[in-house]
Design a protein around this motif. Structure first.
Motif, PDB file in Angstrom:
ATOM      1  N   PRO A 239       0.890  -0.766   0.078  1.00 50.79           N
ATOM      2  CA  PRO A 239      -0.302  -0.007   0.608  1.00 50.79           C
ATOM      3  C   PRO A 239       0.675   1.149  -0.281  1.00 50.79           C
ATOM      4  N   GLY A 240       2.347   1.235   0.359  1.00 51.65           N
ATOM      5  CA  GLY A 240       3.027   2.343   0.078  1.00 51.65           C
ATOM      6  C   GLY A 240       4.245   2.102   1.117  1.00 51.65           C
ATOM      7  N   GLN A 241       4.847   2.993   1.180  1.00 51.67           N
ATOM      8  CA  GLN A 241       6.145   3.210   2.314  1.00 51.67           C
ATOM      9  C   GLN A 241       7.283   1.520   2.080  1.00 51.67           C
ATOM     10  N   PRO A 242       7.890   1.343   0.446  1.00 48.73           N
ATOM     11  CA  PRO A 242       8.111   0.324   0.443  1.00 48.73           C
ATOM     12  C   PRO A 242       9.499   0.444   1.100  1.00 48.73           C
ATOM     13  N   HIS A 243       9.635   1.043   1.847  1.00 48.07           N
ATOM     14  CA  HIS A 243      11.124   1.058   2.303  1.00 48.07           C
ATOM     15  C   HIS A 243      11.607   0.681   3.448  1.00 48.07           C
ATOM     16  N   LEU A 244       9.465   1.005   4.303  1.00 54.31           N
ATOM     17  CA  LEU A 244       9.635   0.058   5.106  1.00 54.31           C
ATOM     18  C   LEU A 244       8.876  -1.189   5.583  1.00 54.31           C
ATOM     19  N   ARG A 245       7.979  -1.332   4.111  1.00 54.94           N
ATOM     20  CA  ARG A 245       7.388  -2.899   4.501  1.00 54.94           C
ATOM     21  C   ARG A 245       7.981  -3.779   4.010  1.00 54.94           C
ATOM     22  N   ALA A 246       8.669  -3.436   3.013  1.00 58.29           N
ATOM     23  CA  ALA A 246       9.553  -4.547   2.064  1.00 58.29           C
ATOM     24  C   ALA A 246      11.082  -4.246   1.732  1.00 58.29           C
ATOM     25  N   PRO A 247      11.943  -3.824   3.303  1.00 63.43           N
ATOM     26  CA  PRO A 247      13.175  -3.580   3.170  1.00 63.43           C
ATOM     27  C   PRO A 247      14.249  -4.165   2.175  1.00 63.43           C
ATOM     28  N   ALA A 248      14.119  -5.593   2.021  1.00 64.80           N
ATOM     29  CA  ALA A 248      14.570  -6.633   1.195  1.00 64.80           C
ATOM     30  C   ALA A 248      14.801  -6.507  -0.459  1.00 64.80           C
ATOM     31  N   ALA A 249      13.689  -6.871  -0.211  1.00 62.41           N
ATOM     32  CA  ALA A 249      13.449  -5.832  -1.806  1.00 62.41           C
ATOM     33  C   ALA A 249      13.542  -4.321  -2.697  1.00 62.41           C
ATOM     34  N   PHE A 250      13.460  -3.683  -1.172  1.00 60.61           N
ATOM     35  CA  PHE A 250      13.240  -2.455  -1.627  1.00 60.61           C
ATOM     36  C   PHE A 250      15.360  -2.551  -1.556  1.00 60.61           C
ATOM     37  N   ALA A 251      16.268  -3.131  -1.294  1.00 60.33           N
ATOM     38  CA  ALA A 251      17.699  -2.265  -0.879  1.00 60.33           C
ATOM     39  C   ALA A 251      18.365  -3.285  -2.402  1.00 60.33           C
ATOM     40  N   ALA A 252      17.786  -4.680  -2.659  1.00 57.81           N
ATOM     41  CA  ALA A 252      17.857  -5.420  -3.493  1.00 57.81           C
ATOM     42  C   ALA A 252      18.111  -4.442  -4.567  1.00 57.81           C
ATOM     43  N   HIS A 253      16.624  -3.892  -5.002  1.00 58.80           N
ATOM     44  CA  HIS A 253      17.176  -3.515  -6.884  1.00 58.80           C
ATOM     45  C   HIS A 253      17.362  -1.988  -6.395  1.00 58.80           C
ATOM     46  N   LEU A 254      17.927  -1.586  -5.369  1.00 58.43           N
ATOM     47  CA  LEU A 254      18.474  -0.410  -5.150  1.00 58.43           C
ATOM     48  C   LEU A 254      19.643  -0.767  -5.119  1.00 58.43           C
ATOM     49  N   LEU A 255      20.322  -1.869  -4.793  1.00 56.69           N
ATOM     50  CA  LEU A 255      21.671  -2.607  -4.700  1.00 56.69           C
ATOM     51  C   LEU A 255      21.914  -3.149  -6.590  1.00 56.69           C
ATOM     52  N   ALA A 256      21.134  -2.652  -7.057  1.00 62.69           N
ATOM     53  CA  ALA A 256      21.913  -3.657  -8.303  1.00 62.69           C
ATOM     54  C   ALA A 256      21.157  -2.210  -8.779  1.00 62.69           C
ATOM     55  N   PHE A 257      21.014  -1.748  -8.660  1.00 62.46           N
ATOM     56  CA  PHE A 257      20.669  -0.521  -9.949  1.00 62.46           C
ATOM     57  C   PHE A 257      21.743   0.657  -9.077  1.00 62.46           C
ATOM     58  N   THR A 258      22.697   0.271  -8.357  1.00 61.15           N
ATOM     59  CA  THR A 258      23.591   0.955  -7.876  1.00 61.15           C
ATOM     60  C   THR A 258      25.262   0.783  -8.611  1.00 61.15           C
ATOM     61  N   GLN A 259      24.559  -0.849  -8.590  1.00 59.17           N
ATOM     62  CA  GLN A 259      25.813  -1.950  -9.082  1.00 59.17           C
ATOM     63  C   GLN A 259      25.975  -1.797 -10.866  1.00 59.17           C
ATOM     64  N   GLU A 260      24.763  -1.232 -11.290  1.00 62.59           N
ATOM     65  CA  GLU A 260      24.553  -0.919 -13.138  1.00 62.59           C
ATOM     66  C   GLU A 260      25.811   0.023 -13.185  1.00 62.59           C
ATOM     67  N   VAL A 261      25.015   1.607 -12.381  1.00 60.82           N
ATOM     68  CA  VAL A 261      25.684   2.686 -13.088  1.00 60.82           C
ATOM     69  C   VAL A 261      27.308   3.018 -12.397  1.00 60.82           C
ATOM     70  N   ASN A 262      27.629   1.658 -11.474  1.00 63.62           N
ATOM     71  CA  ASN A 262      28.943   2.143 -11.419  1.00 63.62           C
ATOM     72  C   ASN A 262      29.773   1.198 -12.222  1.00 63.62           C
ATOM     73  N   ARG A 263      29.237   0.132 -13.559  1.00 60.02           N
ATOM     74  CA  ARG A 263      30.124  -0.322 -13.733  1.00 60.02           C
ATOM     75  C   ARG A 263      30.352  -1.601 -12.966  1.00 60.02           C
ATOM     76  N   THR A 264      29.776  -2.717 -12.183  1.00 61.09           N
ATOM     77  CA  THR A 264      30.325  -3.172 -11.784  1.00 61.09           C
ATOM     78  C   THR A 264      29.046  -4.552 -11.958  1.00 61.09           C
ATOM     79  N   THR A 265      29.417  -6.014 -11.856  1.00 60.85           N
ATOM     80  CA  THR A 265      28.721  -7.283 -12.455  1.00 60.85           C
ATOM     81  C   THR A 265      28.374  -7.187 -10.523  1.00 60.85           C
ATOM     82  N   PRO A 266      27.092  -7.479 -10.561  1.00 62.91           N
ATOM     83  CA  PRO A 266      26.444  -8.452  -8.885  1.00 62.91           C
ATOM     84  C   PRO A 266      26.749  -9.183  -9.155  1.00 62.91           C
ATOM     85  N   SER A 267      27.182 -10.053  -8.507  1.00 62.88           N
ATOM     86  CA  SER A 267      27.804 -11.587  -7.937  1.00 62.88           C
ATOM     87  C   SER A 267      26.286 -12.616  -7.962  1.00 62.88           C
TER      88      SER A 267
END
Length: 267
Positions: A239-267
């Motif tokens: 219903p909202g607040q993705p960082h609070l209600r789904a922190p693992a999914a929120f963090a996973a998407h943000l980390l994958a994006f961070t690795q992408e824009v920094n030209r690193t390859t997620p393991s």
């Protein structure tokens, strides 16, 4: 491990929490009128592969307030960019939720960013902006009977839903009560600010990361149309607040994006 700290700025000290000792930088800004505690579960997940920092907006949490009322989002962005630079952040991914999304955009105008993560960009029409300015921040009923506590509970049950988990209700009410006498200042600055020009000017890649039922989910299409290089990820059944209600999914998407824009390859 997550650690806390303070950094000196033109407005006094800005408080932050940081997790991670190496890797790309991530800077996070919270929605009004809360604090960096909203990222308490997200930070250690990000800290496994990055240096993730969540800031208390000036005037909220444990950060010193602006010198007075009436400052605008670009003013907050200037001070938060000063804070980020003060702790050594370089080419971070900057992100935020609701008013924090506007703060991320304003900070990115002052601090070169590798990318932006925006959750619920407040792209209000002039009519919506006027309604929020007029009606969203009534004066808190501060009295010796504790009316302010019941008021805050009712406010969050109304705005975040009657099924709001107790731990989220507690966090929101406690953070609001910390700043009840001035909780409106960051809100009002955000309502006065139109982020559309800043969003359209961003040259870095943008991740729009939102909950399916978020109050501002209807603005995601407009954000996609304005941005030069953006994609939208919607977390379903929230219903909202993705960082609070789904922190693992929120963090996973943000980390994958961070690795992408920094030209690193997620393991």
């Amino acid at each position: 491990m997550t650690k806390g700290g303070y950094v000196d700025t033109a407005w006094g000290q800005v408080h932050y929490r940081i997790s991670g000792e190496s890797g790309p930088w991530i800077g996070l800004f919270h929605e009004s009128p809360l604090s960096c505690r909203v990222y308490e579960q997200v930070l250690p997940l990000l800290g496994r592969r990055a240096r993730a920092v969540a800031f208390d907006t000036p005037g909220y949490g444990a950060s010193d307030p602006p010198p007075g009322p009436g400052f605008e989002i670009p003013d907050y962005g200037r001070v938060l960019a000063e804070a980020a630079a003060g702790i050594g952040m370089e080419r971070p991914v900057l992100g935020g939720v609701h008013s924090g999304a506007s703060l991320a955009l304003a900070t990115a105008a002052r601090l070169p960013a590798a990318g932006l993560m925006l959750s619920g960009v407040p792209l209000f029409t002039p009519e919506e902006r006027a309604r929020f300015i007029a009606g969203w921040t009534p004066k808190a009923p501060l009295d010796d009977r504790g009316s302010q506590f019941a008021w805050a509970v009712e406010r969050y049950r109304r705005n975040w839903g009657p099924d709001l988990p107790g731990e989220l209700l507690h966090l929101a009410v406690v953070e609001l009560m910390r700043v009840a006498d001035r909780y409106d200042r960051g809100y009002q600055a955000a309502f006065r600010y139109d982020p559309s020009e800043a969003l359209a000017a961003v040259e870095a890649r943008i991740l729009l990361l939102n909950a399916e039922g978020d109050r501002l989910a209807a603005k995601d299409a407009a954000a996609l149309a304005l941005a030069r290089d953006a994609r939208l990820v919607v977390l379903p059944d929230l219903p909202g607040q993705p960082h609070l209600r789904a922190p693992a999914a929120f963090a996973a998407h943000l980390l994958a994006f961070t690795q992408e824009v920094n030209r690193t390859t997620p393991s």
